[in-house]
Design a protein around this motif. Structure first.
Motif, PDB file in Angstrom:
ATOM      1  N   GLN A 251      74.672  57.445  65.562  1.00 18.84           N
ATOM      2  CA  GLN A 251      75.151  57.743  64.359  1.00 18.84           C
ATOM      3  C   GLN A 251      75.246  59.614  64.221  1.00 18.84           C
ATOM      4  O   GLN A 251      76.867  59.171  63.669  1.00 18.84           O
ATOM      5  CB  GLN A 251      74.235  56.994  63.132  1.00 18.84           C
ATOM      6  N   ILE A 252      74.884  59.843  63.914  1.00 18.96           N
ATOM      7  CA  ILE A 252      75.210  61.782  63.592  1.00 18.96           C
ATOM      8  C   ILE A 252      76.465  61.899  64.704  1.00 18.96           C
ATOM      9  O   ILE A 252      77.119  62.453  64.617  1.00 18.96           O
ATOM     10  CB  ILE A 252      74.089  62.087  63.975  1.00 18.96           C
ATOM     11  N   ASP A 253      76.684  61.075  65.841  1.00 21.85           N
ATOM     12  CA  ASP A 253      77.465  61.710  66.906  1.00 21.85           C
ATOM     13  C   ASP A 253      78.953  61.253  66.628  1.00 21.85           C
ATOM     14  O   ASP A 253      79.828  61.933  66.361  1.00 21.85           O
ATOM     15  CB  ASP A 253      77.268  60.806  68.431  1.00 21.85           C
ATOM     16  N   ALA A 254      78.423  59.226  65.684  1.00 19.62           N
ATOM     17  CA  ALA A 254      79.423  58.673  64.987  1.00 19.62           C
ATOM     18  C   ALA A 254      80.179  60.039  63.984  1.00 19.62           C
ATOM     19  O   ALA A 254      82.029  60.003  64.036  1.00 19.62           O
ATOM     20  CB  ALA A 254      79.132  57.675  65.081  1.00 19.62           C
ATOM     21  N   ALA A 255      79.350  60.577  63.667  1.00 20.18           N
ATOM     22  CA  ALA A 255      80.071  60.882  62.122  1.00 20.18           C
ATOM     23  C   ALA A 255      80.713  62.285  61.907  1.00 20.18           C
ATOM     24  O   ALA A 255      81.141  62.873  61.400  1.00 20.18           O
ATOM     25  CB  ALA A 255      78.613  60.834  61.075  1.00 20.18           C
ATOM     26  N   LEU A 256      80.302  63.075  63.549  1.00 21.67           N
ATOM     27  CA  LEU A 256      80.909  63.980  63.604  1.00 21.67           C
ATOM     28  C   LEU A 256      82.407  63.966  63.995  1.00 21.67           C
ATOM     29  O   LEU A 256      83.373  64.728  64.780  1.00 21.67           O
ATOM     30  CB  LEU A 256      80.132  64.372  64.769  1.00 21.67           C
ATOM     31  N   HIS A 257      82.736  62.356  64.354  1.00 19.96           N
ATOM     32  CA  HIS A 257      84.293  62.423  64.651  1.00 19.96           C
ATOM     33  C   HIS A 257      84.249  61.362  64.036  1.00 19.96           C
ATOM     34  O   HIS A 257      84.482  59.812  64.114  1.00 19.96           O
ATOM     35  CB  HIS A 257      84.168  62.152  66.388  1.00 19.96           C
ATOM     36  N   ALA A 258      85.336  61.418  63.135  1.00 24.37           N
ATOM     37  CA  ALA A 258      86.803  60.943  62.110  1.00 24.37           C
ATOM     38  C   ALA A 258      87.322  60.951  62.391  1.00 24.37           C
ATOM     39  O   ALA A 258      88.322  61.901  62.230  1.00 24.37           O
ATOM     40  CB  ALA A 258      85.311  60.778  60.704  1.00 24.37           C
ATOM     41  N   THR A 259      88.526  60.106  61.451  1.00 25.57           N
ATOM     42  CA  THR A 259      89.579  59.994  61.327  1.00 25.57           C
ATOM     43  C   THR A 259      90.045  60.082  59.981  1.00 25.57           C
ATOM     44  O   THR A 259      89.601  59.066  59.323  1.00 25.57           O
ATOM     45  CB  THR A 259      90.357  59.120  62.076  1.00 25.57           C
ATOM     46  N   VAL A 260      90.682  60.745  59.305  1.00 24.16           N
ATOM     47  CA  VAL A 260      90.741  60.560  57.487  1.00 24.16           C
ATOM     48  C   VAL A 260      91.966  60.657  57.185  1.00 24.16           C
ATOM     49  O   VAL A 260      93.214  61.324  57.783  1.00 24.16           O
ATOM     50  CB  VAL A 260      90.140  62.014  57.115  1.00 24.16           C
ATOM     51  N   GLY A 261      92.503  59.703  56.020  1.00 20.53           N
ATOM     52  CA  GLY A 261      94.146  59.872  55.920  1.00 20.53           C
ATOM     53  C   GLY A 261      94.216  60.559  54.265  1.00 20.53           C
ATOM     54  O   GLY A 261      93.198  60.508  53.740  1.00 20.53           O
ATOM     55  N   THR A 262      95.738  61.583  54.594  1.00 21.35           N
ATOM     56  CA  THR A 262      96.046  61.994  53.072  1.00 21.35           C
ATOM     57  C   THR A 262      97.421  61.998  53.353  1.00 21.35           C
ATOM     58  O   THR A 262      98.100  61.291  53.700  1.00 21.35           O
ATOM     59  CB  THR A 262      94.973  63.559  53.274  1.00 21.35           C
ATOM     60  N   TRP A 263      98.195  62.903  52.433  1.00 17.99           N
ATOM     61  CA  TRP A 263      99.198  63.580  51.926  1.00 17.99           C
ATOM     62  C   TRP A 263      99.356  64.769  52.176  1.00 17.99           C
ATOM     63  O   TRP A 263      98.362  65.326  52.617  1.00 17.99           O
ATOM     64  CB  TRP A 263      99.701  63.270  50.682  1.00 17.99           C
ATOM     65  N   LYS A 264     100.820  65.174  52.913  1.00 21.10           N
ATOM     66  CA  LYS A 264     101.350  66.450  53.203  1.00 21.10           C
ATOM     67  C   LYS A 264     101.075  67.459  51.731  1.00 21.10           C
ATOM     68  O   LYS A 264     102.705  67.654  51.555  1.00 21.10           O
ATOM     69  CB  LYS A 264     102.119  66.841  54.050  1.00 21.10           C
TER      70      LYS A 264
END
Length: 323
Positions: free
Chosen positions: A28-41
């Motif tokens: 689970q921690i390994d999964a938490a370390l690799h994430a994709t996050v969306g936002t604006w510039k």
């Protein structure tokens, strides 16, 4: 401050691992370390670009930029994102439609302004009577504009002319005299004043209505249920990154400038941008007021359960570790 926050957040991650059991926690921690996050510039929404500096060593956070908050929400629901920023109206509309998203942290407050022509005979909101005002339907700025008009005793259907113009084109329309005013997000109002063709008439924040709420970070209910450690780590990183930006404004403004916005304009508009992470009872009440106004505008059919739209447990966990 930055070091204290990092240490506290890393301790929270370690505690979660210890409580979960070695084998399951490692996965689970390994999964938490690799994430994709969306936002604006945009200057007010760049916080996710700093997340990777505040996750444990070896962690990665891929940031995907969008131009439309609705597209961000759609990508989240499709599983392309683990977390994303979005506007509060978008989150409310999602809740009203029964879509399984939860707000887990705030992203930015303020960021809006009502601009008028530099030499216009408009000194107060009441002076907008008979004027042509640009807006984008269905946005936070639309709601704020109608709030301004209502408080000035003006009927948006009869006392003013509302014309739909994209945010990017409002400044040109104001400079060219096609409109008398516009209400939008930064940096466009500040740009009108800085470039000399407009001036900011007011910042439309009313404590008895919507206040200064603007955008927040959301995740899906499925992610919360299946990988709460991932959500906690991202919320922890969001808090640490926000604190870092507020303590190091040059780092934040330099990043914003690297995406193409003039540095002088960024500095001019910075006072009207609040980078944030916390959510309190007043924030939730303001969301309820916003939802009620969205119903009046026909943006949604009914006010959803606003309390249920939030999952503040991750903020509460982070705060406990920071004490």
């Amino acid at each position: 401050m930055k070091k204290r926050i990092c240490a506290a957040l890393l301790a929270a991650v370690s505690l979660l691992g210890a409580l979960s059991g070695c084998g399951a926690a490692e996965s689970q921690i390994d999964a938490a370390l690799h994430a994709t996050v969306g936002t604006w510039k945009t200057a007010q929404t760049l916080t996710p670009y700093f997340y990777e500096d505040f996750v444990p060593e070896g962690g990665t956070v891929e940031v995907m930029p969008f131009t439309n908050p609705g597209d961000q929400k759609t990508a989240l629901l499709a599983g392309s994102l683990d977390m994303t920023g979005t506007t509060i109206p978008t989150a409310i509309a999602a809740a009203a439609a029964g879509e399984p998203v939860k707000i887990v942290a705030s992203l930015c407050n303020k960021c809006s302004a009502l601009a008028v022509g530099k030499d216009a005979d408009i000194q107060s909101a009441e002076d907008l009577k008979g004027k042509t005002i640009a807006y984008v339907p269905g946005t936070m700025h639309h709601v704020l504009l109608l709030d301004v008009l209502r408080r000035a005793g003006l009927d948006p259907d009869t006392d003013v002319t509302l014309t739909r113009i994209d945010f990017f084109d409002m400044g040109q329309a104001l400079a060219g005299g096609q409109i008398d005013a516009f209400l939008s997000g930064e940096p466009y109002p500040s740009q009108a004043e800085l470039d000399g063709y407009g001036r900011i008439l007011s910042y439309p924040y009313f404590d008895d209505s919507i206040g200064t709420i603007n955008a927040a970070m959301i995740v899906t209910e499925e992610t919360i249920a299946q990988n709460p450690e991932l959500v906690q780590q991202l919320v922890d990183a969001h808090i640490a990154a926000t604190e870092y930006e507020n303590e190091n404004p040059d780092a934040w403004l330099d990043l914003a400038a690297s995406f193409g916005t003039d540095r002088d304009l960024l500095e001019f508009s910075a006072d009207n941008i609040e980078l944030c992470w916390d959510i309190d009872e007043q924030y939730i009440r303001n969301c309820e007021n916003l939802a009620e106004q969205m119903v009046e505008l026909g943006m949604i059919d009914q006010v959803p359960d606003i309390e249920a739209m939030f999952d503040l447990s991750f903020l509460e966990n982070a705060k406990a570790e920071m004490e």
